[in-house]
Design a protein around this motif. Structure first.
Motif, mmCIF file in Angstrom:
data_model
loop_
_atom_site.group_PDB
_atom_site.id
_atom_site.type_symbol
_atom_site.label_atom_id
_atom_site.label_comp_id
_atom_site.label_asym_id
_atom_site.label_seq_id
_atom_site.Cartn_x
_atom_site.Cartn_y
_atom_site.Cartn_z
ATOM 1 N N THR A 187 0.829 -1.203 0.000
ATOM 2 C CA THR A 187 0.000 0.000 0.000
ATOM 3 C C THR A 187 0.866 1.257 0.000
ATOM 4 O O THR A 187 0.626 2.189 -0.767
ATOM 5 N N MET A 188 1.897 1.273 0.866
ATOM 6 C CA MET A 188 2.798 2.424 0.907
ATOM 7 C C MET A 188 3.518 2.598 -0.416
ATOM 8 O O MET A 188 3.630 3.720 -0.933
ATOM 9 N N GLN A 189 4.016 1.507 -0.957
ATOM 10 C CA GLN A 189 4.748 1.549 -2.217
ATOM 11 C C GLN A 189 3.859 2.086 -3.328
ATOM 12 O O GLN A 189 4.252 2.966 -4.089
ATOM 13 N N GLU A 190 2.631 1.587 -3.425
ATOM 14 C CA GLU A 190 1.707 2.046 -4.464
ATOM 15 C C GLU A 190 1.361 3.518 -4.282
ATOM 16 O O GLU A 190 1.345 4.283 -5.242
ATOM 17 N N TYR A 191 1.086 3.918 -3.043
ATOM 18 C CA TYR A 191 0.725 5.309 -2.771
ATOM 19 C C TYR A 191 1.871 6.253 -3.135
ATOM 20 O O TYR A 191 1.675 7.257 -3.823
ATOM 21 N N ASP A 236 11.419 4.686 -6.806
ATOM 22 C CA ASP A 236 11.497 3.427 -6.057
ATOM 23 C C ASP A 236 12.538 3.463 -4.948
ATOM 24 O O ASP A 236 12.292 2.985 -3.841
ATOM 25 N N TRP A 237 13.718 4.026 -5.221
ATOM 26 C CA TRP A 237 14.771 4.031 -4.204
ATOM 27 C C TRP A 237 14.334 4.817 -2.971
ATOM 28 O O TRP A 237 14.634 4.443 -1.840
ATOM 29 N N LEU A 238 13.560 5.897 -3.177
ATOM 30 C CA LEU A 238 13.098 6.704 -2.054
ATOM 31 C C LEU A 238 11.964 6.003 -1.302
ATOM 32 O O LEU A 238 11.855 6.137 -0.079
ATOM 33 N N VAL A 239 11.150 5.244 -2.007
ATOM 34 C CA VAL A 239 10.107 4.433 -1.359
ATOM 35 C C VAL A 239 10.770 3.465 -0.374
ATOM 36 O O VAL A 239 10.366 3.353 0.783
ATOM 37 N N VAL A 240 11.805 2.776 -0.834
ATOM 38 C CA VAL A 240 12.527 1.822 0.015
ATOM 39 C C VAL A 240 13.159 2.548 1.199
ATOM 40 O O VAL A 240 13.091 2.081 2.341
ATOM 41 N N PHE A 241 13.746 3.705 0.960
ATOM 42 C CA PHE A 241 14.377 4.483 2.023
ATOM 43 C C PHE A 241 13.347 4.902 3.068
ATOM 44 O O PHE A 241 13.576 4.753 4.274
ATOM 45 N N ILE A 242 12.197 5.423 2.622
ATOM 46 C CA ILE A 242 11.148 5.875 3.544
ATOM 47 C C ILE A 242 10.653 4.722 4.409
ATOM 48 O O ILE A 242 10.503 4.864 5.626
ATOM 49 N N ILE A 243 10.403 3.585 3.805
ATOM 50 C CA ILE A 243 9.951 2.418 4.569
ATOM 51 C C ILE A 243 11.009 2.005 5.587
ATOM 52 O O ILE A 243 10.707 1.689 6.740
ATOM 53 N N SER A 244 12.278 2.045 5.194
ATOM 54 C CA SER A 244 13.370 1.616 6.065
ATOM 55 C C SER A 244 13.620 2.559 7.231
ATOM 56 O O SER A 244 14.121 2.144 8.273
ATOM 57 N N VAL A 245 13.285 3.826 7.081
ATOM 58 C CA VAL A 245 13.460 4.812 8.151
ATOM 59 C C VAL A 245 12.401 4.646 9.239
ATOM 60 O O VAL A 245 12.637 4.959 10.401
ATOM 61 N N ILE A 277 13.130 -5.943 -2.983
ATOM 62 C CA ILE A 277 13.374 -7.168 -3.749
ATOM 63 C C ILE A 277 12.089 -7.777 -4.296
ATOM 64 O O ILE A 277 12.000 -8.101 -5.478
ATOM 65 N N VAL A 278 11.090 -7.933 -3.450
ATOM 66 C CA VAL A 278 9.889 -8.665 -3.853
ATOM 67 C C VAL A 278 8.900 -7.769 -4.597
ATOM 68 O O VAL A 278 8.407 -8.143 -5.659
ATOM 69 N N LEU A 279 8.620 -6.595 -4.057
ATOM 70 C CA LEU A 279 7.596 -5.750 -4.673
ATOM 71 C C LEU A 279 8.122 -4.922 -5.845
ATOM 72 O O LEU A 279 7.433 -4.759 -6.843
ATOM 73 N N LEU A 280 9.338 -4.395 -5.704
ATOM 74 C CA LEU A 280 9.865 -3.497 -6.735
ATOM 75 C C LEU A 280 10.863 -4.160 -7.677
ATOM 76 O O LEU A 280 11.308 -3.535 -8.636
ATOM 77 N N GLN A 281 11.223 -5.404 -7.377
ATOM 78 C CA GLN A 281 12.183 -6.136 -8.206
ATOM 79 C C GLN A 281 13.484 -5.342 -8.402
ATOM 80 O O GLN A 281 14.081 -5.342 -9.470
ATOM 81 N N MET A 282 13.913 -4.681 -7.345
ATOM 82 C CA MET A 282 15.114 -3.852 -7.378
ATOM 83 C C MET A 282 16.356 -4.735 -7.268
ATOM 84 O O MET A 282 16.295 -5.849 -6.729
ATOM 85 N N ASN A 283 17.471 -4.238 -7.753
ATOM 86 C CA ASN A 283 18.740 -4.923 -7.577
ATOM 87 C C ASN A 283 18.951 -5.138 -6.075
ATOM 88 O O ASN A 283 18.900 -4.171 -5.305
#
Length: 168
Positions: free
Chosen positions: A7-11, A19-28, A42-48
């Motif tokens: 939900t956060m990623q989609e929003y 995408d990189w900032l989405v991951v950063f925000i979730i991690s903070v 890895i799973v939702l964004l298929q990032m390296n």
């Protein structure tokens, strides 16, 4: 938790957040931390995985020095505020219930506490616990950072090998 990340990623993505900032925000964020940041990467964004790991790790350790340096001062102020003080006392009491590993193993118990990716553990709680127990701040930051790194590796491996099979 998967749904929260999704939900956060989609929003965030629909609002132009990369995408990189989405991951950063979730991690903070407390509770989510790098554990769910890595899952999202890895799973939702298929990032390296390497890039996702670095972003998640940095996001997770960013608030740690501030918690170690300021949380006791912030809590002392908030304890004087009616209504909020009950939450602060509860949070302190709840966190101090997790001190058994630190009491038994000292600063290395803090490493174990942060490194094992279980609910209620992690960098935020580890920093709060270290502050409440008045552990050395420099050592605590180093040990918490190592613990976040180990937890991130564990979650990376799990996300790579079972994440896509289970959640993909």
């Amino acid at each position: 938790m998967q749904e929260i990340c999704k939900t956060m990623q989609e929003y965030l993505s629909t609002h132009g957040i990369p995408d990189w900032l989405v991951v950063f925000i979730i991690s903070v964020m407390p509770v989510l931390e790098c554990r769910l940041g890595m899952f999202t990467a890895i799973v939702l964004l298929q990032m390296n995985p390497f890039v996702g790991f670095i972003i998640s790790f940095l996001g997770n350790i960013l608030p740690i020095p501030f918690i170690l340096l300021l949380i006791n001062w912030i809590f002392s102020i908030l304890k004087k505020a009616p209504g909020i003080n009950k939450i602060i006392f509860w949070l302190e009491e709840h966190t101090l219930k997790k001190r058994d590993k630190i009491d038994k193993y000292g600063i290395w118990g803090l490493l174990i506490f942060v490194a094992v990716p279980l609910p209620g553990t992690g960098g935020w709680t580890g920093a709060l616990l270290a502050s409440l127990l008045q552990l050395d701040k420099k050592k605590s930051f180093a040990v918490i950072s190592i613990g976040v790194f180990i937890a991130g590796l564990i979650i990376t491996i799990l996300s790579l090998f079972i994440g896509n099979a289970v959640f993909g």
